[in-house]
Write a protein that holds these residues in place. Structure first.
Motif, mmCIF file in Angstrom:
data_model
loop_
_atom_site.group_PDB
_atom_site.id
_atom_site.type_symbol
_atom_site.label_atom_id
_atom_site.label_comp_id
_atom_site.label_asym_id
_atom_site.label_seq_id
_atom_site.Cartn_x
_atom_site.Cartn_y
_atom_site.Cartn_z
ATOM 1 N N PRO A 116 52.153 -11.151 -42.175
ATOM 2 C CA PRO A 116 51.127 -12.160 -41.872
ATOM 3 C C PRO A 116 50.410 -12.583 -43.156
ATOM 4 C CG PRO A 116 50.912 -10.222 -40.456
ATOM 5 C CD PRO A 116 51.867 -9.859 -41.535
ATOM 6 N N PRO A 117 49.734 -13.734 -43.136
ATOM 7 C CA PRO A 117 48.940 -14.144 -44.299
ATOM 8 C C PRO A 117 47.907 -13.072 -44.658
ATOM 9 C CG PRO A 117 49.135 -15.945 -42.730
ATOM 10 C CD PRO A 117 49.697 -14.732 -42.055
ATOM 11 N N GLU A 118 47.597 -12.965 -45.921
ATOM 12 C CA GLU A 118 46.642 -11.957 -46.390
ATOM 13 C C GLU A 118 45.295 -12.090 -45.677
ATOM 14 O OE1 GLU A 118 45.924 -8.572 -48.474
ATOM 15 O OE2 GLU A 118 47.811 -9.716 -48.465
ATOM 16 N N LYS A 119 44.884 -13.314 -45.377
ATOM 17 C CA LYS A 119 43.609 -13.537 -44.686
ATOM 18 C C LYS A 119 43.599 -12.868 -43.315
ATOM 19 C CE LYS A 119 42.878 -18.033 -46.935
ATOM 20 N NZ LYS A 119 42.833 -19.500 -46.723
ATOM 21 N N ILE A 120 44.732 -12.929 -42.637
ATOM 22 C CA ILE A 120 44.829 -12.321 -41.303
ATOM 23 C C ILE A 120 44.766 -10.805 -41.401
ATOM 24 C CG2 ILE A 120 46.358 -11.987 -39.322
ATOM 25 C CD1 ILE A 120 44.963 -14.717 -39.495
ATOM 26 N N GLY A 146 42.783 -22.942 -38.563
ATOM 27 C CA GLY A 146 43.354 -23.767 -39.627
ATOM 28 C C GLY A 146 43.443 -23.083 -40.970
ATOM 29 N N ILE A 147 42.890 -21.883 -41.109
ATOM 30 C CA ILE A 147 42.891 -21.225 -42.414
ATOM 31 C C ILE A 147 44.287 -20.768 -42.837
ATOM 32 C CG2 ILE A 147 40.503 -20.448 -42.095
ATOM 33 C CD1 ILE A 147 41.642 -17.589 -41.754
ATOM 34 N N CYS A 148 45.221 -20.743 -41.873
ATOM 35 C CA CYS A 148 46.580 -20.280 -42.181
ATOM 36 C C CYS A 148 47.617 -21.398 -42.080
ATOM 37 C CB CYS A 148 46.968 -19.141 -41.245
ATOM 38 S SG CYS A 148 45.961 -17.664 -41.462
ATOM 39 N N ASP A 149 47.158 -22.641 -42.073
ATOM 40 C CA ASP A 149 48.098 -23.762 -41.954
ATOM 41 C C ASP A 149 49.107 -23.798 -43.099
ATOM 42 O OD1 ASP A 149 46.834 -24.432 -39.647
ATOM 43 O OD2 ASP A 149 45.944 -26.300 -40.381
ATOM 44 N N GLU A 150 48.658 -23.487 -44.300
ATOM 45 C CA GLU A 150 49.567 -23.486 -45.444
ATOM 46 C C GLU A 150 50.608 -22.383 -45.318
ATOM 47 O OE1 GLU A 150 50.192 -25.478 -48.122
ATOM 48 O OE2 GLU A 150 48.934 -26.849 -46.966
ATOM 49 N N ALA A 151 50.192 -21.237 -44.787
ATOM 50 C CA ALA A 151 51.131 -20.137 -44.586
ATOM 51 C C ALA A 151 52.193 -20.521 -43.558
ATOM 52 C CB ALA A 151 50.385 -18.885 -44.131
ATOM 53 N N ALA A 152 51.765 -21.214 -42.500
ATOM 54 C CA ALA A 152 52.724 -21.676 -41.494
ATOM 55 C C ALA A 152 53.711 -22.668 -42.093
ATOM 56 C CB ALA A 152 51.981 -22.303 -40.316
ATOM 57 N N LEU A 194 51.465 -16.218 -31.348
ATOM 58 C CA LEU A 194 51.155 -16.208 -32.771
ATOM 59 C C LEU A 194 52.185 -15.396 -33.555
ATOM 60 C CD1 LEU A 194 48.392 -16.977 -31.339
ATOM 61 C CD2 LEU A 194 47.308 -16.162 -33.420
ATOM 62 N N SER A 195 53.142 -14.818 -32.832
ATOM 63 C CA SER A 195 54.137 -13.947 -33.461
ATOM 64 C C SER A 195 54.965 -14.668 -34.509
ATOM 65 C CB SER A 195 55.072 -13.361 -32.396
ATOM 66 O OG SER A 195 54.377 -12.547 -31.499
ATOM 67 N N LYS A 196 55.480 -15.846 -34.158
ATOM 68 C CA LYS A 196 56.394 -16.557 -35.047
ATOM 69 C C LYS A 196 55.647 -17.430 -36.053
ATOM 70 C CE LYS A 196 59.761 -14.880 -32.520
ATOM 71 N NZ LYS A 196 59.054 -14.251 -31.414
ATOM 72 N N THR A 197 54.598 -18.103 -35.602
ATOM 73 C CA THR A 197 53.868 -19.029 -36.481
ATOM 74 C C THR A 197 53.193 -18.304 -37.636
ATOM 75 O OG1 THR A 197 53.425 -20.443 -34.568
ATOM 76 C CG2 THR A 197 52.129 -20.849 -36.548
ATOM 77 N N TYR A 198 52.585 -17.145 -37.343
ATOM 78 C CA TYR A 198 51.801 -16.435 -38.357
ATOM 79 C C TYR A 198 52.357 -15.045 -38.667
ATOM 80 C CZ TYR A 198 48.624 -20.135 -36.863
ATOM 81 O OH TYR A 198 48.076 -21.357 -36.528
ATOM 82 N N ASN A 199 53.576 -14.757 -38.215
ATOM 83 C CA ASN A 199 54.230 -13.464 -38.488
ATOM 84 C C ASN A 199 53.409 -12.288 -37.947
ATOM 85 O OD1 ASN A 199 56.175 -14.945 -39.902
ATOM 86 N ND2 ASN A 199 55.076 -14.732 -41.830
ATOM 87 N N MET A 200 52.822 -12.470 -36.772
ATOM 88 C CA MET A 200 51.968 -11.443 -36.172
ATOM 89 C C MET A 200 52.659 -10.759 -34.994
ATOM 90 S SD MET A 200 48.260 -13.389 -36.244
ATOM 91 C CE MET A 200 47.422 -12.061 -35.386
ATOM 92 N N ALA A 201 53.980 -10.606 -35.047
ATOM 93 C CA ALA A 201 54.739 -10.122 -33.894
ATOM 94 C C ALA A 201 54.209 -8.797 -33.349
ATOM 95 C CB ALA A 201 56.215 -9.996 -34.260
#
Length: 399
Positions: free
Chosen positions: A44-48, A285-291, A236-243
Motif C-alpha cells: 500500500p502507499p506509505e501514507k496508508i 484522494g491522497i492516494c490517487d497518484e499511487a493508484a 480497496l484491495s486492488k486500487t490501493y494494494n490493501m488486500a
C-alpha cells in the motif's frame, strides 16, 4: 462425522488440485513463477501504512465499530463516488462498509436467496458467485460470457421462464477473469431487464480503477434507474494494494443494503478502526497518484507478457483493464492439462475451467510479479511452446 452436503463438493475444486500441484513442484525443487493468484504483489502507499500504524497505537482504536462502521468511512465512500462517477449517495442509507467486497458478495445471498431460488451468474465468473450461492442452496442459471459478444452476457438469450424465476443477477466489470469492460449502455439494458423481471442486480466493481485505456470504466449506478434495482460492490484491495487489510463497501439501493446489514449485524462486529481510517483517507484522494502508478505498472507487465508470447506464436487479446490477461490455450489440450504442464516447466496460471464451463479453452494470467519475473516467465513460455508447437501450412498443431 457428517459434513453438510452443501460443502461436500468444495474440496474437489480445480483450485485444490492446483494447490496440490504447487506443493508437488516445490517438493521436486523446481522454481515456480506463480501468475495464478489475484493478489497485488505491491505494498500500500506509505501514507496508508502510516495511518494504520499511528491509529493502531491509539488505545481507543480497539472498540467494536459495529456493522455500519464509522461516519467517516461512509462519507468518504459517498464523496469518492460523487468525484469518480458523479453519482449521489446518502452515506446514512446507501453506503455500507464491508470486510472486503467478498464479504458482501457472499453474504448478499443470505439476505435474499432461499433454497431452490434461481440466480443469474456469469460463466466464466469469479468463484464466490457460485460458491456463495451454493452455500444457501440456490440454483445457478449461467450466463455465458463469449468472446464474440465482448464477454458481455446476451440478455436477449436468457430464457423468459428463467428470467421470471431469477431473484438476482451477478455482474462484474472490469471482469475477472476475462479482463473485459462494459459500456454504460449495457448497464442501461441491465436496468431495463431487471425492472421487467423484478431482479436484484449485484455489480462487482472491484477492478474499476485498474484500467489501461480511456474511457474509464463506468459504474453500474450511472445508468438511469440503477439504484432502483441494484447495488455495486467495491474493494480497496486492488486500487490501493490493501488486500490483507480487508476493506470494501457496498453502495446503491437502500433496501438491499439494509437487508445485508441485517445479516451482517448478526454475524460480525465490524472492521478494525485503523483500517477504516486508512480507507477513508485513501478515498479522499491522497492516494490517487499511487493508484495511477499501479495502472502504469500493470500495463507495463501486460505489454511485456503479450509481446513476448506473441513472438512464440501465442497470440491473445490485449486486456483493457484489471490485473489479468485472458488467453486462449495455445496447444491442443484442455485448460487444466496445459496449466499443469506449464507449471511443471516453471510458470503457474489458472485454467479457465476453474471459472466455469465457458472458461474451458482459456487460461488466466495474473500480472502479479515484478517485470523481471514476468520476463523470465515469458522466456519459460517461449521455450515450452517451441518444444510443443510446430508450424506448417495447416497452421499450429500440438505435438
Amino acid at each position: 462425522m457428517n459434513i453438510a452436503h452443501r460443502i461436500q463438493g468444495f474440496e474437489q475444486s480445480i483450485y485444490s488440485r492446483l494447490k496440490e500441484l504447487k506443493e508437488e513442484i516445490f517438493r521436486e525443487g523446481t522454481a515456480l513463477i506463480d501468475l495464478s493468484i489475484g493478489t497485488p504483489d505491491m505494498a500500500p502507499p506509505e501514507k496508508i501504512k502510516r495511518i494504520i500504524s499511528d491509529c493502531a497505537l491509539d488505545s481507543k482504536a480497539y472498540d467494536y465499530t459495529l456493522t455500519r462502521g464509522t461516519e467517516q468511512i461512509r462519507q468518504a465512500c459517498a464523496d469518492w463516488y460523487k468525484r469518480r462517477f458523479d453519482v449521489e449517495l446518502d452515506p446514512q442509507s446507501e453506503v455500507l462498509p464491508l470486510m472486503g467486497s467478498q464479504d458482501g458478495l457472499s453474504h448478499i445471498f443470505w439476505a435474499f436467496v432461499d433454497k431452490g431460488d434461481y440466480v443469474l451468474v456469469p460463466d466464466p465468473g469469479y468463484p464466490i458467485y457460485s460458491d456463495g450461492l451454493a452455500l444457501v442452496e440456490g440454483i445457478k442459471a449461467p450466463m455465458p460470457l463469449k468472446e464474440e459478444n465482448h464477454y458481455l452476457p446476451d440478455l436477449s438469450s436468457i430464457d423468459g421462464h428463467t428470467a421470471q424465476k431469477a431473484k438476482m443477477m451477478m455482474l462484474n466489470y472490469p471482469n475477472n477473469p476475462t479482463a473485459a469492460t462494459a459500456p454504460l449502455d449495457f448497464f442501461q439494458e441491465v436496468v431495463a431487464f431487471a425492472k421487467k423481471n423484478n431482479i436484484i442486480v449485484c455489480h462487482d466493481a472491484a477492478y474499476s480503477e485498474l484500467y489501461f485505456e480511456e474511457p474509464k470504466p463506468p459504474s453500474f449506478l450511472q445508468a438511469e434507474g440503477a439504484k432502483g434495482v441494484g447495488v455495486e460492490f467495491h474493494s480497496l484491495s486492488k486500487t490501493y494494494n490493501m488486500a490483507g487489510a480487508r476493506l470494501g463497501f457496498i453502495v446503491g439501493n437502500a433496501e438491499i443494503i439494509k437487508a445485508l446489514e441485517t445479516v451482517k449485524s448478526n454475524i460480525d462486529y465490524g472492521i478494525f478502526r485503523p483500517v477504516l481510517s486508512a480507507g477513508a483517507a485513501a478515498l479522499s484522494g491522497i492516494c490517487d497518484e499511487a493508484a495511477k502508478r499501479n495502472r502504469e505498472v500493470y500495463k507495463k507487465r501486460r505489454d511485456i507478457w503479450i509481446a513476448g508470447c506473441a513472438q512464440a506464436g501465442w497470440k491473445m487479446p490485449v486486456s483493457q483493464a484489471s490485473m489479468y490477461i485472458w488467453a486462449p490455450v495455445p496447444t491442443q489440450q484442455d485448460s487444466f492439462s496445459f496449466s499443469k504442464d506449464l507449471a511443471k516447466a516453471g510458470v503457474m496460471l489458472i485454467p479457465g475451467a476453474a471459472f466455469g464451463k465457458h472458461g474451458e479453452g482459456y487460461v488466466r494470467i495474473g500480472l502479479v510479479q515484478e517485470e523481471k519475473e514476468i520476463e523470465k516467465a515469458v522466456e519459460i513460455v517461449r521455450d515450452f511452446l517451441n518444444k510443443r508447437i510446430k508450424k506448417d501450412a495447416s497452421g499450429i498443431e500440438y505435438e
